[in-house]
Design a protein around this motif. Structure first.
Motif: not given
Length: 340
Positions: A42-65
């Motif tokens: 809800t802060s509006g921060a970027g959710l997605y990795r735009l460049a490897k390995p750490a841009t932005p330093p917090m980003h979304l991952v989907s695991y599937f077990q």
């Protein structure tokens, strides 16, 4: 981004927020992570990795077990870079929903079509916030949404060798017996959550419900919840549909039914228009289900269930006794039917 891309990104953001909010935390750590992730979204921060390995330093991952629905075994891969046993998955791409990332990564890493767990569907079962290990310049924070998909062991005959050294099937007990340092740091907590017993939202994966399917196997389903009023029926409709003197039924909560096979849901035929509909396989003709419109229960053909030995499934009545054939003994009436 153009206006259409901005709109898609906004929809993906709020869809992800709703999915995270719907997770039932299994422990205080997950509750804290859930709150942190919702504030981040809800802060509006970027959710997605735009460049490897750490841009932005917090980003979304989907695991599937991946879970084998027959054995409950979990599929883990020995990850090249991390040096850990990890579930399959990857980063969510800009504008992508977490489940869309699961579907894409499943095709890339295992060459499989993602088949959602009947308990969790396409929603995440677990959320975690984890700082990665490695070189200081590579470190970042993964916001991981853990999904559950089903695939039988024999179906998994490929894995991405650029990601994993090898893949392994482990029982839940074997996962919990593996040192935390060899796994994703949240793997034990995730495994405990999905294998927990009970009837609440965190009830385990192996009790996904009672499983069943058609003769050819193209229709599969699970139903969860308490079985209600198992009985046989001798009405003319059931005799015609079954091709025999009776048909056996048991009811389950409609909201506990999930169609999991490759053909999805059955073909439906209204035996009583706008009142009752019956579901069958369009390939082999097996009769699976019946539903009265507006009812919160659905009837499941007892013989479509994989395991018919549960004592709760023993028929308690025979409906439409007057229509029954005379040469077949009738089921004792231990729970009276109001039908006839």
């Amino acid at each position: 981004m153009n206006s259409a891309q901005l709109a898609a990104a906004s929809r993906a953001r709020w869809s992800t927020l709703n999915q995270v909010a719907a997770i039932h935390p299994h422990d205080q750590t997950e509750a804290d992570d859930q709150r942190r992730v919702m504030e981040w979204i809800t802060s509006g921060a970027g959710l997605y990795r735009l460049a490897k390995p750490a841009t932005p330093p917090m980003h979304l991952v989907s695991y599937f077990q991946v879970i084998d629905p027959d054995t409950g075994s979990l599929l883990l891969g020995e990850h090249h870079k991390a040096g850990l046993l990890l579930p399959t998955g990857g980063h969510v791409e800009p504008g992508e929903t977490p489940w869309e990332a699961v579907a894409r990564e499943c095709a890339e890493e295992l060459r499989l079509t993602a088949r959602a767990s009947s308990r969790f569907g396409t929603d995440p079962a677990f959320v975690s916030v984890t700082s990665t290990v490695g070189a200081a310049t590579d470190r970042h924070v993964d916001v991981s949404l853990w999904h559950v998909i089903h695939a039988r062991r024999a179906e998994v005959d490929y894995f991405d060798e650029e990601e994993f050294t090898r893949i392994r099937w482990l029982s839940p007990d074997e996962v919990l017996a593996t040192a935390v340092g060899q796994l994703d740091p949240c793997m034990h907590r995730f495994t405990r959550k999905i294998t927990a017993t009970g009837s609440g939202p965190a009830a385990g994966l192996r009790p996904d419900g009672v499983a069943g399917g058609c003769l050819c196997g193209r229709l599969r389903f699970t139903v969860s919840g308490e079985p209600d009023y198992p009985h046989v029926c001798s009405c003319g409709h059931c005799q015609k549909r079954a091709g025999g003197p009776l048909q056996s039924w048991v009811s389950f909560p409609l909201d506990g039914l999930r169609w999991t096979g490759e053909d999805g849901a059955p073909t439906w035929y209204d035996t009583f228009p706008d009142t009752t509909t019956r579901g069958f396989c369009g390939t082999c003709g097996s009769h699976l289900a019946a539903h009265d419109y507006g009812d919160t229960l659905i009837g499941i053909n007892l013989t479509a269930l994989d395991d018919q030995h549960d004592p709760r499934l023993v028929p308690v009545n025979q409906s439409f006794r007057d229509d029954a054939v005379g040469w077949l003994p009738q089921i004792p009436d231990t729970q009276h039917s109001t039908s006839r």
